[in-house]
Design an enzyme around this catalytic site. Sequence first.
Site, PDB file in Angstrom:
ATOM      1  N   GLY A 238       0.770  -1.244   0.000  1.00 52.31           N
ATOM      2  CA  GLY A 238       0.000   0.000   0.000  1.00 52.31           C
ATOM      3  C   GLY A 238       0.793   1.282   0.000  1.00 52.31           C
ATOM      4  N   PRO A 288       4.758  -4.826  -0.878  1.00 54.05           N
ATOM      5  CG  PRO A 288       6.919  -3.948  -1.072  1.00 54.05           C
ATOM      6  CD  PRO A 288       6.149  -5.089  -0.464  1.00 54.05           C
ATOM      7  CE1 TYR A 330      -8.832   1.402  -9.489  1.00 60.17           C
ATOM      8  CE2 TYR A 330      -7.091   1.640 -11.101  1.00 60.17           C
ATOM      9  CZ  TYR A 330      -7.856   0.844 -10.282  1.00 60.17           C
ATOM     10  OH  TYR A 330      -7.629  -0.511 -10.244  1.00 60.17           O
ATOM     11  CB  CYS A 356     -15.806   4.283 -30.107  1.00 58.88           C
ATOM     12  SG  CYS A 356     -14.937   4.088 -31.648  1.00 58.88           S
ATOM     13  CD  GLU A 357     -15.787   2.516 -23.550  1.00 58.92           C
ATOM     14  OE1 GLU A 357     -15.891   2.966 -22.399  1.00 58.92           O
ATOM     15  OE2 GLU A 357     -15.621   1.324 -23.809  1.00 58.92           O
TER      16      GLU A 357
HETATM   17  N1  LLP Z   1      -1.281  -6.862  -0.551  1.00 58.94           N
HETATM   18  C1  LLP Z   1      -2.592  -7.026  -0.817  1.00 58.94           C
HETATM   19  C2  LLP Z   1      -3.359  -7.974  -0.011  1.00 58.94           C
HETATM   20  C3  LLP Z   1      -3.213  -6.274  -1.839  1.00 58.94           C
HETATM   21  O1  LLP Z   1      -4.516  -6.415  -2.056  1.00 58.94           O
HETATM   22  C4  LLP Z   1      -2.448  -5.367  -2.599  1.00 58.94           C
HETATM   23  C5  LLP Z   1      -3.038  -4.586  -3.688  1.00 58.94           C
HETATM   24  C6  LLP Z   1      -1.074  -5.250  -2.308  1.00 58.94           C
HETATM   25  C7  LLP Z   1      -0.535  -6.000  -1.278  1.00 58.94           C
HETATM   26  C8  LLP Z   1      -0.178  -4.316  -3.071  1.00 58.94           C
HETATM   27  O2  LLP Z   1      -0.576  -2.996  -2.921  1.00 58.94           O
HETATM   28  P1  LLP Z   1       0.393  -1.813  -3.399  1.00 58.94           P
HETATM   29  O3  LLP Z   1       1.644  -1.883  -2.583  1.00 58.94           O
HETATM   30  O4  LLP Z   1       0.667  -1.996  -4.832  1.00 58.94           O
HETATM   31  O5  LLP Z   1      -0.399  -0.582  -3.144  1.00 58.94           O
HETATM   32  N2  LLP Z   1      -5.160  -1.422  -9.690  1.00 58.94           N
HETATM   33  C9  LLP Z   1      -5.106  -0.449  -8.629  1.00 58.94           C
HETATM   34  C10 LLP Z   1      -4.427  -0.966  -7.392  1.00 58.94           C
HETATM   35  C11 LLP Z   1      -5.015  -2.253  -6.848  1.00 58.94           C
HETATM   36  C12 LLP Z   1      -4.359  -2.753  -5.589  1.00 58.94           C
HETATM   37  C13 LLP Z   1      -4.891  -4.076  -5.186  1.00 58.94           C
HETATM   38  N3  LLP Z   1      -4.254  -4.672  -4.044  1.00 58.94           N
HETATM   39  C14 LLP Z   1      -4.456   0.838  -9.148  1.00 58.94           C
HETATM   40  O6  LLP Z   1      -4.107   0.893 -10.317  1.00 58.94           O
HETATM   41  O7  LLP Z   1      -4.327   1.801  -8.416  1.00 58.94           O
END
Ligand code: LLP
Length: 432
Positions: A238, A288, A330, A356-357
């Site tokens: 996250g 991460p 998003y 086309c959107e």
């Molecule tokens: N751990 C779990 C349980 C998760 O669900 C996720 C992401 C991560 C780790 C990794 O999160 P990060 O470090 O990348 O923030 N497609 C979206 C983001 C979806 C994230 C889903 N889960 C975007 O483009 O912002």
Amino acid sequence: MHQFGYKRGRLYCEQVSVEALAKAHGTPLFVYSQATLEDHFQKLDDALSPVDHLICYAMKANSNLGVMRTLANQGSGFDIVSGGELLRVIAAGGDAKKCTFAGVGKTEDEIELALRKRIYCFNVESEPELQRISKVAGRLKKNAPIAIRVNPNVDAKTHAKITTGTYENKFGIPYEKIESVYRKAAKLPNIWLRGVQMHIGSQLTSVQPFEDAVAKMIPLVQRLKKRHNLEFCSIGGGLGIVYEPALASGDEKWWKSKDAKGILTPAEYSRRLIPLLKQLDMRIVIEPGRFIAGNAGVLVTRVEYVKKTAHKNFVIVDAAMNDLIRPAFYESYHEILPLKQGKGGKISSDVVGPICESGDTFCKDRLLPRIKEGDYVGMLSSGAYGFVMASTYNSRPLAAEVLVNGKTSAVVRKRQPVKEIWAGEHVPRWLK
Ligand code: LLP
């Protein structure tokens, strides 16, 4: 910090001209910087060095084999969410024994595969899943290592579609129920209670929600550890990145400027969380994705047309929402830069794709340098959740991907041949 920047008016990735790559390999093209991936991994590794830790890169962010191998070579483990991702880890030369398996819908086949490959842990999201893992492990005569995902009900204050740690979300088991679920799990056959896990959301730009969630978890985890002899605690992924101004954030000076004040850095993450995590005296796992890959990639696209109307300056490019869906999905911001700096002044522009959107828009009314037909532009911060979320909508082939390492580069995924898009389809006999 990342390795994209202008040199003599040209955008470079490390020591390679991005335009030269676009000309050699065509567009749309994802370009990744190996040095940036390594640097981000190292920064997190250093930040966690005061505690025993394992970084499991959330490969959903970017699972290209070249990117994965870069991280495997750094010693990374992987956070996986499907059987396909586990097979990809193995294909990339990663270590299955350093994989944590997350996700609310693990199938029996996926559980069986993960057990056979001896993954580090299943992050369990529900009681029925626990039952299922116990059953499959029993059939295979194995002990399944598990951690239960705690939903701490802490708002990560991020985009609603990527918030995961509140009771509105489908993830984990509510904080208040965790101890009773661990007690039940302890009685199940073929279950090895190895750890505990949480993840509150993605693209967090402040440490505060992490600190709140970890602080809330500490007494609970201490009790669980004592009772069940747990080995690790995962605090999820996250960590957010700088999307704006993404280019400037590649410069060390920017990080020391007042603009960077308050932005989440590995040092700040460590300063605020390590004292809490030390109290646990357990192995700490983090997952991460975006932090490692996000600013390590650029999507390069060519300007097909410039369409000027009484109201707008539309820059129509050859990349579309099928290549990079984040702005459409998003409303996310990606910095857009010409690969060659010019002197034409700036103009308010909408950069749009050919689909086309109306949602196929990368930016609206943004002040951008004047760009003309045939120019190339780069969309920064496209290394995470870029290619992996691409589709072939409009029968547009998947883009090519290139990995840069210093002065060299390699195609790490060739452009999809267009006929491959329908290669698995058939016209039924009765229609012929
Ligand atoms: N751990 C779990 C349980 C998760 O669900 C996720 C992401 C991560 C780790 C990794 O999160 P990060 O470090 O990348 O923030 N497609 C979206 C983001 C979806 C994230 C889903 N889960 C975007 O483009 O912002």
